[in-house]
Each structure stands twice: as C-alpha cells, then as structure tokens.
Design a protein around this motif. Structure first.
Motif, mmCIF file in Angstrom:
data_model
loop_
_atom_site.group_PDB
_atom_site.id
_atom_site.type_symbol
_atom_site.label_atom_id
_atom_site.label_comp_id
_atom_site.label_asym_id
_atom_site.label_seq_id
_atom_site.Cartn_x
_atom_site.Cartn_y
_atom_site.Cartn_z
ATOM 1 N N MET A 1 0.845 -1.179 0.000
ATOM 2 C CA MET A 1 0.000 0.000 0.000
ATOM 3 C C MET A 1 0.890 1.240 0.000
ATOM 4 O O MET A 1 1.764 1.380 0.849
ATOM 5 C CB MET A 1 -0.908 -0.006 1.233
ATOM 6 N N GLU A 2 0.670 2.119 -0.977
ATOM 7 C CA GLU A 2 1.452 3.342 -1.075
ATOM 8 C C GLU A 2 1.134 4.255 0.100
ATOM 9 O O GLU A 2 0.009 4.360 0.541
ATOM 10 C CB GLU A 2 1.157 4.074 -2.401
ATOM 11 N N PHE B 1 0.918 7.935 2.133
ATOM 12 C CA PHE B 1 0.696 9.358 1.915
ATOM 13 C C PHE B 1 2.012 10.088 2.147
ATOM 14 O O PHE B 1 2.841 9.654 2.947
ATOM 15 C CB PHE B 1 -0.378 9.888 2.869
ATOM 16 N N ARG C 1 -5.938 2.093 -10.007
ATOM 17 C CA ARG C 1 -5.741 0.784 -9.378
ATOM 18 C C ARG C 1 -6.486 0.813 -8.050
ATOM 19 O O ARG C 1 -5.921 1.212 -7.039
ATOM 20 C CB ARG C 1 -4.255 0.512 -9.148
ATOM 21 N N ASP D 1 -8.367 2.257 -5.215
ATOM 22 C CA ASP D 1 -8.522 3.630 -4.741
ATOM 23 C C ASP D 1 -7.281 4.479 -4.993
ATOM 24 O O ASP D 1 -7.213 5.628 -4.569
ATOM 25 C CB ASP D 1 -8.897 3.661 -3.254
ATOM 26 N N VAL D 2 -6.290 3.938 -5.713
ATOM 27 C CA VAL D 2 -5.088 4.686 -6.076
ATOM 28 C C VAL D 2 -5.193 5.080 -7.547
ATOM 29 O O VAL D 2 -5.537 4.273 -8.404
ATOM 30 C CB VAL D 2 -3.806 3.862 -5.828
ATOM 31 N N PRO E 1 0.896 10.261 -8.078
ATOM 32 C CA PRO E 1 -0.053 9.298 -7.507
ATOM 33 C C PRO E 1 -0.861 9.908 -6.357
ATOM 34 O O PRO E 1 -0.339 10.684 -5.552
ATOM 35 C CB PRO E 1 0.849 8.178 -7.003
ATOM 36 N N ARG F 1 -4.464 8.912 -3.599
ATOM 37 C CA ARG F 1 -5.399 7.902 -3.113
ATOM 38 C C ARG F 1 -6.719 8.579 -2.798
ATOM 39 O O ARG F 1 -6.763 9.637 -2.162
ATOM 40 C CB ARG F 1 -4.889 7.211 -1.852
ATOM 41 N N TYR G 1 -9.188 13.405 -2.753
ATOM 42 C CA TYR G 1 -8.008 12.554 -2.743
ATOM 43 C C TYR G 1 -6.814 13.261 -2.136
ATOM 44 O O TYR G 1 -6.779 14.488 -2.049
ATOM 45 C CB TYR G 1 -7.683 11.946 -4.097
ATOM 46 N N LEU H 1 0.270 10.859 -2.626
ATOM 47 C CA LEU H 1 1.074 9.733 -2.147
ATOM 48 C C LEU H 1 2.554 9.980 -2.401
ATOM 49 O O LEU H 1 2.922 10.874 -3.186
ATOM 50 C CB LEU H 1 0.647 8.452 -2.868
ATOM 51 N N GLU I 1 -4.224 17.734 -0.301
ATOM 52 C CA GLU I 1 -5.504 17.122 -0.654
ATOM 53 C C GLU I 1 -6.288 18.034 -1.575
ATOM 54 O O GLU I 1 -6.112 19.257 -1.564
ATOM 55 C CB GLU I 1 -6.341 16.868 0.611
#
Length: 165
Positions: free
Chosen positions: A1-2, A4, A59, A61-62, A77, A79, A94, A97, A105
């Motif tokens: 998982m990437e 933030f 991909r 929620d990314v 990127p 999320r 969003y 990341l 955001e």
C-alpha cells in the motif's frame, strides 16, 4: 500500500485548514440542474481528468496521474479518501502519495440547486525538490489543470445546456 506523503491526511474532510500549505478554492457554474448526473458521472469515472489532458491509471482507490510539462512527464499518484454521492451533492476527495511532486488534498464538490456548481478546494505545498525550486511553475500548472477540469465538465454541460460556456 502506497504511503501518503503528508501528515494531515483527512483534513479536508474534517473541515480543517492545516498550517504550512497554500489553501485554494475555485467555484464555477457547470450548467442547469439537469446536468447534475452527467457531471457527477464524469467526475467519478475520471472522464473529467482525462479530458483535462491528464493520463490516468486507476488501481482500486489509487490513481496514478501523468501530466506532460514540455518534454517531461510528471507522475502524480493519489489515493481516494472519499467518494460520496447524494441526490443534490456529490464529491470526491483525494490525497497525494509518495512520489507525487506536491503534498496535500483536493476535493471536487458538485452541487445541484438552480444551477449545477463545481467547487474545487484543498491545500497543497511543494513536496519534491523540483516542485520547491519551481514553485511559481508548479502553481501555474496547478491553476492551468484546475481551469481544464472546469472546462472539461462545462463542455459536457454545453451539450445539455447550450447557454453555458
């Protein structure tokens, strides 16, 4: 998982304005009330982004955004933090990341009243060294992409309501 790339995850949803960022809000009329469903679909399906010249790879929620700046392709990127739809309001929020040139955001809020309105708001600061060095350029491109987002949804609005431009 990437991960933030900023510590204030969820601040937009909580209505907070964290210090150390540039805060922004842009609002525009998209069309008449009948345009609400089309605008929401364009936002949530990423068509607004694609029509704005941002190449996408989703991909889950990314979302990996790619934007050409001259000969350079920036990879950005994000999320999805929220995706909410209701009868007269819908929004997508969003956060950036690791690997995104900025930190922060962004929220896209579509509201139906006498007109359909789009508000793009959030907070941002440079994250990568080149974004810090080129802050005037990154701010210019952020405003440019925001105008393209607004125009992308207005183009659809123009099909439903010829008086909108």
């Amino acid at each position: 998982m990437e991960a933030f790339n900023y510590p204030d995850v969820g601040a937009v949803s909580r209505g907070e304005r964290p210090p150390g960022y540039e805060h922004f809000a842009y609002r525009a009329r998209l069309g008449g009330p009948e345009h609400f469903e089309v605008a929401v679909d364009d936002l949530l399906s990423w068509r607004m982004h694609e029509r704005s010249g941002v190449r996408l790879e989703a991909r889950g929620d990314v979302l990996v955004q790619r934007l050409r700046v001259g000969p350079v392709v920036l990879v950005a990127p994000v999320r999805v933090l929220e995706k909410v739809t209701g009868p007269d309001r819908a929004w997508l929020t969003y956060g950036t990341l690791r690997g995104h040139p900025e930190q922060g955001e962004e929220r896209f809020l579509i509201e139906r009243g006498e007109s359909v309105m789009l508000t793009i708001s959030g907070f941002v600061r440079p994250g990568a060294w080149y974004a810090r060095v080129g802050t005037p350029v990154t701010r210019y491109y952020q405003r440019l992409i925001t105008r393209r987002y607004l125009r992308a949804l207005r183009e659809e609005a123009a099909d439903a309501d010829p008086g909108v431009r």
